[in-house]
Design a protein around this motif. Sequence first.
Motif, PDB file in Angstrom:
ATOM      1  N   LYS A  33       5.475   9.302 -15.582  1.00 38.57           N
ATOM      2  CA  LYS A  33       5.064   7.949 -16.008  1.00 38.57           C
ATOM      3  C   LYS A  33       5.976   7.395 -17.090  1.00 38.57           C
ATOM      4  O   LYS A  33       6.246   6.200 -17.121  1.00 38.57           O
ATOM      5  CB  LYS A  33       3.609   7.933 -16.466  1.00 38.57           C
ATOM      6  CG  LYS A  33       3.307   8.749 -17.685  1.00 38.57           C
ATOM      7  CD  LYS A  33       1.828   8.646 -18.020  1.00 38.57           C
ATOM      8  CE  LYS A  33       1.404   9.536 -19.132  1.00 38.57           C
ATOM      9  NZ  LYS A  33       2.023   9.327 -20.390  1.00 38.57           N
ATOM     10  N   ASN A  34       6.493   8.236 -17.941  1.00 38.60           N
ATOM     11  CA  ASN A  34       7.412   7.773 -18.982  1.00 38.60           C
ATOM     12  C   ASN A  34       8.823   7.560 -18.459  1.00 38.60           C
ATOM     13  O   ASN A  34       9.579   6.787 -19.020  1.00 38.60           O
ATOM     14  CB  ASN A  34       7.446   8.759 -20.147  1.00 38.60           C
ATOM     15  CG  ASN A  34       6.163   8.770 -20.927  1.00 38.60           C
ATOM     16  OD1 ASN A  34       5.396   7.808 -20.911  1.00 38.60           O
ATOM     17  ND2 ASN A  34       5.900   9.857 -21.603  1.00 38.60           N
TER      18      ASN A  34
ATOM     19  N   PHE B 105       0.838  -1.201   0.000  1.00 39.10           N
ATOM     20  CA  PHE B 105       0.000   0.000   0.000  1.00 39.10           C
ATOM     21  C   PHE B 105       0.871   1.248   0.000  1.00 39.10           C
ATOM     22  O   PHE B 105       0.613   2.201  -0.736  1.00 39.10           O
ATOM     23  CB  PHE B 105      -0.935  -0.011   1.218  1.00 39.10           C
ATOM     24  CG  PHE B 105      -1.813   1.198   1.314  1.00 39.10           C
ATOM     25  CD1 PHE B 105      -2.929   1.316   0.506  1.00 39.10           C
ATOM     26  CD2 PHE B 105      -1.500   2.226   2.179  1.00 39.10           C
ATOM     27  CE1 PHE B 105      -3.742   2.447   0.577  1.00 39.10           C
ATOM     28  CE2 PHE B 105      -2.299   3.357   2.264  1.00 39.10           C
ATOM     29  CZ  PHE B 105      -3.423   3.462   1.460  1.00 39.10           C
ATOM     30  N   TYR B 106       1.926   1.253   0.820  1.00 42.46           N
ATOM     31  CA  TYR B 106       2.814   2.403   0.896  1.00 42.46           C
ATOM     32  C   TYR B 106       3.520   2.626  -0.448  1.00 42.46           C
ATOM     33  O   TYR B 106       3.596   3.757  -0.935  1.00 42.46           O
ATOM     34  CB  TYR B 106       3.837   2.219   2.011  1.00 42.46           C
ATOM     35  CG  TYR B 106       4.785   3.377   2.151  1.00 42.46           C
ATOM     36  CD1 TYR B 106       4.384   4.565   2.746  1.00 42.46           C
ATOM     37  CD2 TYR B 106       6.083   3.300   1.663  1.00 42.46           C
ATOM     38  CE1 TYR B 106       5.249   5.643   2.860  1.00 42.46           C
ATOM     39  CE2 TYR B 106       6.950   4.363   1.770  1.00 42.46           C
ATOM     40  CZ  TYR B 106       6.525   5.526   2.376  1.00 42.46           C
ATOM     41  OH  TYR B 106       7.383   6.585   2.471  1.00 42.46           O
ATOM     42  N   THR B 107       4.025   1.556  -1.048  1.00 44.95           N
ATOM     43  CA  THR B 107       4.713   1.666  -2.341  1.00 44.95           C
ATOM     44  C   THR B 107       3.771   2.238  -3.392  1.00 44.95           C
ATOM     45  O   THR B 107       4.132   3.154  -4.135  1.00 44.95           O
ATOM     46  CB  THR B 107       5.255   0.297  -2.781  1.00 44.95           C
ATOM     47  OG1 THR B 107       6.146  -0.197  -1.785  1.00 44.95           O
ATOM     48  CG2 THR B 107       5.989   0.388  -4.109  1.00 44.95           C
ATOM     49  N   ALA B 108       2.554   1.698  -3.458  1.00 47.58           N
ATOM     50  CA  ALA B 108       1.576   2.194  -4.429  1.00 47.58           C
ATOM     51  C   ALA B 108       1.212   3.658  -4.158  1.00 47.58           C
ATOM     52  O   ALA B 108       1.025   4.445  -5.091  1.00 47.58           O
ATOM     53  CB  ALA B 108       0.325   1.325  -4.392  1.00 47.58           C
TER      54      ALA B 108
ATOM     55  N   GLY C 207       1.827   6.636  -6.747  1.00 47.36           N
ATOM     56  CA  GLY C 207       0.670   7.465  -7.104  1.00 47.36           C
ATOM     57  C   GLY C 207       0.922   8.941  -6.850  1.00 47.36           C
ATOM     58  O   GLY C 207       0.542   9.803  -7.657  1.00 47.36           O
ATOM     59  N   ALA C 208       1.574   9.254  -5.727  1.00 51.23           N
ATOM     60  CA  ALA C 208       1.893  10.650  -5.423  1.00 51.23           C
ATOM     61  C   ALA C 208       2.870  11.230  -6.445  1.00 51.23           C
ATOM     62  O   ALA C 208       2.755  12.396  -6.837  1.00 51.23           O
ATOM     63  CB  ALA C 208       2.456  10.765  -4.011  1.00 51.23           C
ATOM     64  N   LEU C 209       3.822  10.424  -6.887  1.00 47.83           N
ATOM     65  CA  LEU C 209       4.737  10.873  -7.953  1.00 47.83           C
ATOM     66  C   LEU C 209       3.956  11.186  -9.228  1.00 47.83           C
ATOM     67  O   LEU C 209       4.167  12.227  -9.860  1.00 47.83           O
ATOM     68  CB  LEU C 209       5.777   9.792  -8.261  1.00 47.83           C
ATOM     69  CG  LEU C 209       7.011   9.719  -7.401  1.00 47.83           C
ATOM     70  CD1 LEU C 209       7.794   8.451  -7.728  1.00 47.83           C
ATOM     71  CD2 LEU C 209       7.878  10.942  -7.583  1.00 47.83           C
ATOM     72  N   LEU C 210       3.055  10.287  -9.606  1.00 48.94           N
ATOM     73  CA  LEU C 210       2.284  10.462 -10.843  1.00 48.94           C
ATOM     74  C   LEU C 210       1.311  11.635 -10.753  1.00 48.94           C
ATOM     75  O   LEU C 210       1.000  12.263 -11.759  1.00 48.94           O
ATOM     76  CB  LEU C 210       1.531   9.178 -11.178  1.00 48.94           C
ATOM     77  CG  LEU C 210       2.406   7.971 -11.521  1.00 48.94           C
ATOM     78  CD1 LEU C 210       1.551   6.721 -11.675  1.00 48.94           C
ATOM     79  CD2 LEU C 210       3.204   8.225 -12.780  1.00 48.94           C
ATOM     80  N   ASP C 211       0.829  11.926  -9.531  1.00 50.09           N
ATOM     81  CA  ASP C 211      -0.113  13.029  -9.340  1.00 50.09           C
ATOM     82  C   ASP C 211       0.583  14.359  -9.088  1.00 50.09           C
ATOM     83  O   ASP C 211      -0.070  15.394  -9.009  1.00 50.09           O
ATOM     84  CB  ASP C 211      -1.046  12.739  -8.167  1.00 50.09           C
ATOM     85  CG  ASP C 211      -2.011  11.608  -8.458  1.00 50.09           C
ATOM     86  OD1 ASP C 211      -2.227  11.286  -9.644  1.00 50.09           O
ATOM     87  OD2 ASP C 211      -2.556  11.048  -7.488  1.00 50.09           O
ATOM     88  N   GLY C 212       1.910  14.346  -8.932  1.00 51.38           N
ATOM     89  CA  GLY C 212       2.658  15.560  -8.676  1.00 51.38           C
ATOM     90  C   GLY C 212       2.514  16.068  -7.252  1.00 51.38           C
ATOM     91  O   GLY C 212       2.694  17.241  -6.978  1.00 51.38           O
TER      92      GLY C 212
ATOM     93  N   ILE D 227      10.033  -6.615  -3.384  1.00 49.53           N
ATOM     94  CA  ILE D 227       9.977  -7.997  -2.893  1.00 49.53           C
ATOM     95  C   ILE D 227       8.883  -8.132  -1.854  1.00 49.53           C
ATOM     96  O   ILE D 227       8.457  -7.154  -1.245  1.00 49.53           O
ATOM     97  CB  ILE D 227      11.331  -8.442  -2.282  1.00 49.53           C
ATOM     98  CG1 ILE D 227      11.703  -7.527  -1.122  1.00 49.53           C
ATOM     99  CG2 ILE D 227      12.427  -8.447  -3.313  1.00 49.53           C
ATOM    100  CD1 ILE D 227      12.774  -8.097  -0.234  1.00 49.53           C
ATOM    101  N   SER D 228       8.421  -9.320  -1.685  1.00 54.08           N
ATOM    102  CA  SER D 228       7.478  -9.675  -0.644  1.00 54.08           C
ATOM    103  C   SER D 228       6.257  -8.763  -0.654  1.00 54.08           C
ATOM    104  O   SER D 228       5.661  -8.541  -1.695  1.00 54.08           O
ATOM    105  CB  SER D 228       8.192  -9.678   0.710  1.00 54.08           C
ATOM    106  OG  SER D 228       7.359 -10.223   1.689  1.00 54.08           O
ATOM    107  N   GLY D 229       5.900  -8.219   0.501  1.00 53.83           N
ATOM    108  CA  GLY D 229       4.688  -7.444   0.617  1.00 53.83           C
ATOM    109  C   GLY D 229       4.660  -6.148  -0.156  1.00 53.83           C
ATOM    110  O   GLY D 229       3.597  -5.625  -0.459  1.00 53.83           O
ATOM    111  N   SER D 230       5.808  -5.619  -0.493  1.00 48.31           N
ATOM    112  CA  SER D 230       5.823  -4.336  -1.208  1.00 48.31           C
ATOM    113  C   SER D 230       5.599  -4.498  -2.714  1.00 48.31           C
ATOM    114  O   SER D 230       5.480  -3.511  -3.414  1.00 48.31           O
ATOM    115  CB  SER D 230       7.149  -3.610  -0.970  1.00 48.31           C
ATOM    116  OG  SER D 230       8.203  -4.317  -1.575  1.00 48.31           O
ATOM    117  N   SER D 231       5.527  -5.700  -3.198  1.00 52.86           N
ATOM    118  CA  SER D 231       5.288  -5.896  -4.629  1.00 52.86           C
ATOM    119  C   SER D 231       3.913  -5.341  -5.004  1.00 52.86           C
ATOM    120  O   SER D 231       2.923  -5.637  -4.369  1.00 52.86           O
ATOM    121  CB  SER D 231       5.368  -7.380  -4.983  1.00 52.86           C
ATOM    122  OG  SER D 231       6.658  -7.871  -4.725  1.00 52.86           O
ATOM    123  N   VAL D 232       3.912  -4.490  -5.999  1.00 51.38           N
ATOM    124  CA  VAL D 232       2.667  -3.853  -6.418  1.00 51.38           C
ATOM    125  C   VAL D 232       2.198  -4.483  -7.712  1.00 51.38           C
ATOM    126  O   VAL D 232       2.924  -4.608  -8.634  1.00 51.38           O
ATOM    127  CB  VAL D 232       2.874  -2.332  -6.619  1.00 51.38           C
ATOM    128  CG1 VAL D 232       1.549  -1.645  -6.765  1.00 51.38           C
ATOM    129  CG2 VAL D 232       3.650  -1.722  -5.486  1.00 51.38           C
TER     130      VAL D 232
END
Length: 76
Positions: A62-63, A33-36, A40-45, A71-76
């Motif tokens: 995005k480009n 969830f944190y990684t996503a 998302g915050a990067l993509l939204d500026g 790895i593990s739980g952080s895999s999105v």
Amino acid sequence: VRLWKKLNCDAQGHNCERPIIIAASGGASRAGFYTATVIGALLDGKLKSANAAPDHDPQKIKNRIFAISAISGSSV
């Protein structure tokens, strides 16, 4: 690499944007969830800091994402 360069470099394959590489470690579902959330915050500026690069254009982020290593739980 070829596809990334096509989106981020000039016609000769030079003067490329800097690639963004995201590395995330495990930690159960909250790490995913944190990684996503950060991506998302990067993509939204929404990630701004006093030393943010002037080329931090949310429309280009995005480009510029070249790889995500998780790895593990952080895999999105």
